[in-house]
Design an enzyme around this catalytic site. Structure first.
Site, PDB file in Angstrom:
ATOM      1  CG  PHE B 121      -2.389  -0.043   0.843  1.00 30.60           C
ATOM      2  CD1 PHE B 121      -2.970  -1.213   0.420  1.00 30.60           C
ATOM      3  CD2 PHE B 121      -3.176   1.115   0.876  1.00 30.60           C
ATOM      4  CE1 PHE B 121      -4.308  -1.251   0.053  1.00 30.60           C
ATOM      5  CE2 PHE B 121      -4.507   1.086   0.503  1.00 30.60           C
ATOM      6  CZ  PHE B 121      -5.076  -0.100   0.091  1.00 30.60           C
ATOM      7  CD  GLN B 235      -5.846  10.296   2.259  1.00 27.42           C
ATOM      8  OE1 GLN B 235      -6.556   9.341   2.559  1.00 27.42           O
ATOM      9  NE2 GLN B 235      -4.563  10.334   2.560  1.00 27.42           N
ATOM     10  CG  HIS B 237      -8.215   7.755  -3.067  1.00 20.89           C
ATOM     11  ND1 HIS B 237      -7.810   7.251  -4.278  1.00 20.89           N
ATOM     12  CD2 HIS B 237      -8.022   6.761  -2.170  1.00 20.89           C
ATOM     13  CE1 HIS B 237      -7.388   6.001  -4.102  1.00 20.89           C
ATOM     14  NE2 HIS B 237      -7.507   5.682  -2.834  1.00 20.89           N
ATOM     15  CG  LEU B 247     -11.838   4.249  -3.389  1.00 17.20           C
ATOM     16  CD1 LEU B 247     -10.801   5.350  -3.472  1.00 17.20           C
ATOM     17  CD2 LEU B 247     -11.969   3.752  -1.967  1.00 17.20           C
ATOM     18  CD  GLU B 250      -2.769   4.003  -1.443  1.00 18.56           C
ATOM     19  OE1 GLU B 250      -3.309   5.119  -1.374  1.00 18.56           O
ATOM     20  OE2 GLU B 250      -1.972   3.575  -0.606  1.00 18.56           O
ATOM     21  NE  ARG B 281      -5.024   6.474  -0.103  1.00 15.32           N
ATOM     22  CZ  ARG B 281      -5.954   5.853   0.617  1.00 15.32           C
ATOM     23  NH1 ARG B 281      -6.656   6.534   1.518  1.00 15.32           N
ATOM     24  NH2 ARG B 281      -6.187   4.567   0.447  1.00 15.32           N
ATOM     25  CG  HIS B 350     -10.547   8.924   0.120  1.00 19.67           C
ATOM     26  ND1 HIS B 350     -11.490   8.033  -0.323  1.00 19.67           N
ATOM     27  CD2 HIS B 350      -9.654   8.201   0.842  1.00 19.67           C
ATOM     28  CE1 HIS B 350     -11.184   6.814   0.123  1.00 19.67           C
ATOM     29  NE2 HIS B 350     -10.097   6.889   0.848  1.00 19.67           N
ATOM     30  NE  ARG B 391      -7.392   7.536   5.886  1.00 18.29           N
ATOM     31  CZ  ARG B 391      -7.588   6.560   5.006  1.00 18.29           C
ATOM     32  NH1 ARG B 391      -6.924   5.425   5.139  1.00 18.29           N
ATOM     33  NH2 ARG B 391      -8.436   6.704   4.012  1.00 18.29           N
TER      34      ARG B 391
END
Lengths: 328, 579
Positions: B121, B235, B237, B247, B250, B281, B350, B391
């Site tokens: 990730f 955030q 995304h 979405l 990721e 991100r 996001h 995050r």
């Protein structure tokens, strides 16, 4: 999509094998021929196990890709990057109901949509610009929360998963409330009874190591094969569409219905669960698995490819097997 | 007004709220009466949309991964704004929570030997994200909901919209809610409360989140005079599908997908050569916007500029077995099979890194130093803070479950020490709130709340997006305050009691407006670039002046007042952040 052969095998097992077995046991039982009774039971048992194995193989031949295949078929030839689409007007014909003695009436709204507008977005456009009293239940708009189940052009569907233009027939999309759930307002139905049935099959993993379950120091291991046994049935988003499509649920309020029964199988088939016997006993009833008359409509409308119809037949198989193996 | 009494009321039914309910009940040996109040059906909260996975070092000692490395990655990812003591709790407790979800039925993807698989990730040094295909949040939600059904002492009030948090000075007394099914107003009195209402990304028009992500609990806390922290950190995304904003996880990049510009270049090479598509991100989102602003993006017929997420080179089995929902979504929404054709994406709002200001134990702050009594917050609505200015993907599910357990157990311990039940105080605020709601329905305004919402979205999407400019942010503050004044002129067309979503939409808009202003007020003051807050005029991080948390609290006359509190730095001194 759904292969008939898969069901037919299971159908034979559940509809032919079980009565034959019961018949043989009763007949030989009456004549006091205990040894013959055992032999007959044995033969019927072997037959059922064979049917069961074939059924399992059939069902698990393509469990992973099932819903993807379904999706591909429905997607058609649309291709977004092709230019030149304008804004078209469609008619949304929506069933309205506000209680107070008035019945349901269909009302038409003209909406300008793009080639990307979903049926849910079209409904919300009406609410925002034409009639703010329209009610619909929705949340994630990506087919995973299970809120927006409605009947579109006669088929129980998630409003967020349908493209408005492509769904329109002669420029019109007809949106109605589901019928198997009591109507609250417009397109919104009451799910209390549906949730009660889900609760009745005691969802949730049952474990004897209660302390470990919550302290979670260890890891329960599970093989890919064990996972595959229940995975297709764990995709249920509780949208209630299967219940709406089911002819039994629509005529018999007692019937637990395809959603709850598919979830009973989901937990029954999970290798981490330790309550299999009781689970089987609970659904082994007329309002449970034996209420299903195998229309298969539930699997046809499930937007997540859960296939409750096969789950119910597998439970019938398991119930019959357990009777044969354990006598009760 | 119906009156209900409970020991503990939990507002919100996502992963944070339901986990807290279970552990509060367990810790009290099922003695507590607990009520979950949710504006949706409980199993439908936005947590279901979490896709890629949950982070946690499952096999320390058996792999190269350590709790310290997870903590370091998180702190570096946060651009050093995270509180480091809290991050260490996250790293240490996350693996246990993954196992807990195994024990309640989540179908984790497994290795051949039966162990739980982990995938790569963004911003994580090693593969440490456990996953159940690309429906991880959904499976965790179903497991929690099914688990809770076996608890006789936990009631769920589905589709109840809370409009007020009732506090007597610093002490929690209950909440006020409208039953959407009947329109009935309910005063729910309780000795303790947990807010778990999720993020507020619907302040933006282009967002990955559910329609329901309207930050209700955060706004209620603010209106009750409680402080919010770091709201300017939103955030974006990098890979939201256009035009819907849905979405695209990721995990697609974690499993090997590339980002390409109009020329077909893997442009991340220019911005994060070592991590490429798996940079955090904030960096990937800025890279995409930079490409687009330099004319290397593509133009979609819906009007959006975008780049491409390319999965064509990936193994089809990986797509079908590990990313089935991505395929399902792109096929259903755009008719694109990701194995055959790249996916059009751009950054969308996001996650709300900021939220209700809590201590390390999830206890909500009341004043500058003192916590409120009997009130906790957990999940995206809370700011502990473990995510700081940015995050890392898959840290949110671990945050929800780790602090879900913490606040559940803490509230149970608190309640054990409570002898009496102060019931009388909540009555008057409850009656006042009932009058306020009736007043909204009776109002003869001229403003359509949905038009007002669009105006708010336009300000947020344009002026508080990935790159921010000082002048635009100052305008945003003014414009949002002007829009807020129009709220009082909104007209609610639906006067009915049953499932009145017109009224609900208006109440959500009120909440979003409050939080949009908090975002803009915080952002317009922070003269540096840190994590997701990238200011064109101040491109560098400024630890000398801005290594602080922003606090927004309702001041005198209802105007937001702003102050700053220090960041907890323990073992990891701020360094330059490079990938």
């Amino acid at each position: 999509m759904i292969r008939a052969s898969r069901y037919m095998v299971l159908l034979y097992a559940s509809m032919a094998g079980v009565p034959a077995m019961i018949f043989l046991r009763v007949v030989f039982g009456i004549f006091g021929m205990a040894s013959l009774q055992d032999a007959a039971g044995f033969l019927a048992g072997v037959g059922l196990v064979v049917f069961g194995i074939v059924g399992f193989v059939e069902v698990y031949a393509h469990p992973q890709n099932k819903h993807i295949e379904q999706v591909n078929e429905e997607a058609g030839e649309a291709h977004v990057l092709s230019p030149g689409a304008g804004r078209d007007t469609i008619v949304m014909s929506i069933s309205r109901f506000a209680g107070g003695g008035k019945g349901i009436e269909m009302k038409d709204y003209r909406v300008k949509v793009s080639k990307f507008t979903t049926v849910l977005e079209a409904l919300l456009m009406i609410k925002e610009t034409q009639d703010s009293t329209l009610s619909v239940r929705y949340s994630c708009r990506m087919g995973i929360c299970g809120s927006c189940g409605v009947v579109v052009n006669g088929k129980p569907s998630l409003a967020c998963e349908l493209n408005a233009e492509k769904t329109a027939v002669d420029g019109c999309v007809k949106v109605e409330q589901m019928r198997a759930h009591p109507l609250l307002k417009d397109l919104v139905t009451d799910f209390d009874d549906f949730f009660a049935k889900h609760k009745a099959i005691r969802p949730g993993l049952y474990r004897k190591d209660g302390k470990e379950k919550y302290e979670a120091k260890k890891e329960y291991k599970q093989s890919q094969e064990e996972l595959n046994r229940f995975l297709p049935y764990s995709y249920c988003i509780m949208c209630g569409l299967c219940l709406d499509a089911c002819p039994i649920s629509n005529s018999n309020a007692e019937f637990l219905g395809p959603q709850a029964l598919s979830q009973a199988y989901r937990y029954y088939a999970d290798s981490r669960d330790q309550d299999g016997k009781k689970r089987l006993f609970d659904v082994d009833a007329l309002k449970g698995i034996w209420g299903c008359e195998f229309a298969g409509a539930c699997s046809h409308v499930c937007p997540k490819g859960v296939d409750p119809a096969s789950a119910i037949q597998l439970l019938k198989n398991e119930a019959a097997k357990s009777i044969l193996e354990n006598g009760e | 007004m119906e009156i209900l009494d409970y020991d503990l009321v939990i507002l919100g039914s996502g992963i944070g709220g339901m986990t807290a309910a279970i552990h509060a009940s367990r810790k009290s040996s099922a003695r507590l009466s607990i009520c979950i109040v949710t504006k949706l059906h409980a199993m439908r909260s936005h947590s279901v949309s979490a896709e890629g996975g949950i982070s946690g070092v499952l096999y320390p000692g058996k792999s190269d991964d350590t709790f310290d490395l997870h903590a370091y990655d998180t702190i570096k990812g946060s651009d050093y704004l995270a509180d480091q003591d809290a991050v260490e709790i996250l790293a240490k407790n996350a693996p246990g929570e993954i196992k807990f979800f195994d024990h309640i039925g989540v179908p984790w993807n497994r290795e051949r030997d039966g162990r739980i698989s982990q995938r790569a990730f963004g911003g994580m040094s090693l593969k440490r994200t456990a996953f159940a295909a690309d429906k991880t949040g959904f499976f965790m939600m179903r497991a929690l909901y099914d688990e809770i059904l076996s608890y006789g002492n936990i009631d769920i009030l589905h589709e109840h919209f809370a409009t007020k948090l009732i506090l007597e000075k610093d002490t929690f007394r209950g909440i006020f809610a409208i039953d959407l099914n009947t329109g009935e107003m309910k005063l729910i009195r309780a000795k303790a409360g947990i807010i778990a209402t999720g993020g507020a990304s619907r302040a933006y028009g282009f967002t990955t989140t559910s329609y329901s992500s309207t930050g209700d609990g955060t706004a209620l806390a603010y209106n009750a005079g409680l402080p919010l922290k770091d709201m300017e950190f939103v955030q974006f995304h990098p890979t939201a599908l256009i035009p819907s904003g849905i979405l695209i996880t990721e995990a697609a990049r974690g499993e090997g997908a590339y980002l390409r510009n109009a020329k077909g270049e893997r442009f991340m090479e220019r911005y994060a050569a070592s991590k490429m598509e798996l940079a955090p991100r904030d960096i990937v989102s800025r890279s995409i916007i930079t490409e687009i602003e330099n004319g290397r993006g593509l133009k979609h017929e819906s009007g959006f500029d975008y780049v491409l997420l390319d999965m064509r080179h990936m193994d089809k089995e990986v797509i079908d077995g590990r990313l089935p929902m991505i395929k399902e979504i792109t096929v259903k929404m755009l008719g694109i099979d990701p194995a055959e054709e790249p996916i059009p994406v751009r950054p969308a709002a996001h996650f709300t890194m900021g939220g209700i200001h809590t201590g390390i134990d999830g206890k909500v702050f009341y004043g500058k130093k003192d916590p409120a009594k009997g009130l906790w917050a957990v999940g995206e609505c809370a700011c502990v803070s473990v995510h700081g200015a940015n995050r890392l993907g898959s840290n949110s599910l671990s945050q929800c479950s780790v602090w879900g357990r913490i606040v559940g157990e803490e509230s149970s311990d608190y309640l054990k020490a409570q002898a009496g039940f102060e019931r009388s105080y909540a009555m008057k605020p409850g009656e006042e709130e009932m009058e306020r709601i009736s007043g909204i329905l009776d109002r003869k305004g001229t403003v359509n709340p949905y038009s007002l919402k669009s105006e708010m979205h336009a300000v947020m999407d344009r002026k508080l997006y990935v790159y921010r400019r000082m002048k635009a942010m100052a305008e945003a503050v003014r414009e949002l305050h002007a829009l807020e004044k129009k709220i009082g002129e909104c007209y609610i067309e639906d006067k009915g009691a049953t499932y009145n979503t017109n009224l609900r939409d208006f109440l959500e808009l009120e909440n979003l407006m409050t939080l949009s202003i908090a975002i803009a007020e915080g952002a317009s003051r922070r003269k540096e670039s840190r994590g997701a807050h990238a200011v064109v005029e101040f491109p560098k991080r400024d630890d000398k002046n801005w290594l602080v948390h922003t606090i927004v609290q309702k001041g005198r006359g209802g105007k937001p007042s702003i102050y700053y509190v220090p960041v907890k730095i323990t073992r990891w001194k701020p360094q330059e952040r490079k990938y």
